[in-house]
Design a protein around this motif. Structure first.
Motif, PDB file in Angstrom:
ATOM      1  N   THR A   5      21.662   0.304  27.920  1.00 10.96           N
ATOM      2  CA  THR A   5      21.829  -0.478  29.139  1.00 10.96           C
ATOM      3  C   THR A   5      20.574  -1.310  29.400  1.00 10.96           C
ATOM      4  O   THR A   5      19.615  -1.289  28.627  1.00 10.96           O
ATOM      5  N   SER A   6      20.606  -2.033  30.524  1.00 10.19           N
ATOM      6  CA  SER A   6      19.465  -2.875  30.904  1.00 10.19           C
ATOM      7  C   SER A   6      18.618  -2.235  31.996  1.00 10.19           C
ATOM      8  O   SER A   6      17.791  -2.920  32.606  1.00 10.19           O
ATOM      9  N   GLU A  51      26.128   3.343  27.393  1.00  8.65           N
ATOM     10  CA  GLU A  51      26.416   1.919  27.333  1.00  8.65           C
ATOM     11  C   GLU A  51      26.893   1.415  28.691  1.00  8.65           C
ATOM     12  O   GLU A  51      27.410   2.188  29.502  1.00  8.65           O
ATOM     13  N   PRO A  52      26.731   0.117  28.956  1.00 13.18           N
ATOM     14  CA  PRO A  52      27.238  -0.444  30.229  1.00 13.18           C
ATOM     15  C   PRO A  52      28.749  -0.495  30.230  1.00 13.18           C
ATOM     16  O   PRO A  52      29.401  -0.478  29.179  1.00 13.18           O
ATOM     17  N   ARG A  54      30.263  -5.947  29.235  1.00 13.96           N
ATOM     18  CA  ARG A  54      29.328  -6.865  28.568  1.00 13.96           C
ATOM     19  C   ARG A  54      29.918  -8.269  28.613  1.00 13.96           C
ATOM     20  O   ARG A  54      31.114  -8.457  28.372  1.00 13.96           O
ATOM     21  N   LYS A  93      24.553  -7.183  30.557  1.00 12.99           N
ATOM     22  CA  LYS A  93      25.068  -5.821  30.616  1.00 12.99           C
ATOM     23  C   LYS A  93      25.244  -5.449  32.085  1.00 12.99           C
ATOM     24  O   LYS A  93      24.270  -5.286  32.807  1.00 12.99           O
TER      25      LYS A  93
END
Length: 253
Positions: A64-65, A183-184, A187, A227
């Motif tokens: 992720t960000s 993970e987001p 995307r 993201k």
């Protein structure tokens, strides 16, 4: 009771026998007990000779960000243990002494002024998810878990607002090695030759029908991806885009 079989007769105390299979939760293990600890042994040749690397079989990958903190739990632990804080696009290996955890939690700090060293009770200083079981169901397995973090934020005017962050956990197990990818939930990839501005929204009920409520707005450079973790896929997410100097496009589900 005799060796000869017979049918039920009136007055018998037991009409039939039934075996019931059940499970019980074990108590906290004694520290004196010895339990196996899985260790990964890696060898690599270089110019100076042989290099041996040892690590645990469990690895976390933050895709992720945002920075995330990981907590581990098992029946032998009295509480959730803070494993480490992972920056965006980074990975960590769980310490070998904590590699036997069966559940994990994701968390974010409640305040930017807090540090990992100053947190005496980590679960109270973090917004965390529910406990998620990461035990593999076979030698080679892969599964996906959807989870979220409820963040109670306070704005500049002292008003409280609830913000929910959504994540996807991909748990992959191969030959005893377990990798957990965070993970987001969404995307957005910009393949245009110019910068793209993207606006995300959720469908909510209103007095005059359903309406789209914007939740996030991001700018995506050329060839990059955004993201998004603030969108809820269960609320029919919509997207609207625009190019520099143009108006917003209509909402698209």
């Amino acid at each position: 009771i005799s060796r000869q079989r017979r049918s039920y007769r009136r007055g018998d105390l037991c009409r039939r026998r039934r075996w019931t299979r059940t499970r019980i939760r074990k108590t906290v293990f004694d520290k004196a007990l010895v339990s196996p600890c899985p260790v990964v042994w890696e060898t690599e040749r270089c110019d100076s000779g042989m290099v041996i690397l040892t690590r645990s079989h469990l690895t976390f990958h933050n895709k992720t960000s945002t920075q995330l903190s990981f907590f581990g739990y098992s029946c032998s632990l009295n509480e959730d243990k803070l494993l480490d804080s992972v920056p965006p696009e980074s990975s960590i290996c769980v310490p070998i002494e904590l590699a036997q955890i069966t559940h994990i939690r994701l968390g974010t700090l409640k305040g930017s002024e807090m540090t990992l060293e100053s947190s005496k009770n980590p679960t109270e200083d973090y917004f965390v998810t529910d406990r998620l079981m990461i035990l593999p169901t076979g030698i080679s397995t892969a599964r996906v878990i959807r989870t979220s973090i409820d963040c109670d934020l306070i704005d500049l005017y002292g008003l409280s607002s609830l913000k929910r962050l959504h994540f996807l956990l991909r748990i992959k197990s191969q030959n005893g090695l377990c990798d957990v990818y965070i993970e987001p939930i969404l995307r957005v990839l910009n393949l245009l030759p110019c910068q793209l501005v993207c606006q995300l929204g959720e469908s909510q009920n209103a007095s005059n029908g359903r309406k789209i409520v914007p939740t996030d707005e991001v700018e995506i450079p050329v060839g990059k991806e955004a993201k998004c973790i603030s969108i809820d896929c269960s609320l029919k997410p919509h997207i609207s885009v625009r190019l520099p100097g143009t108006r917003w496009a209509s909402w698209t589900r």
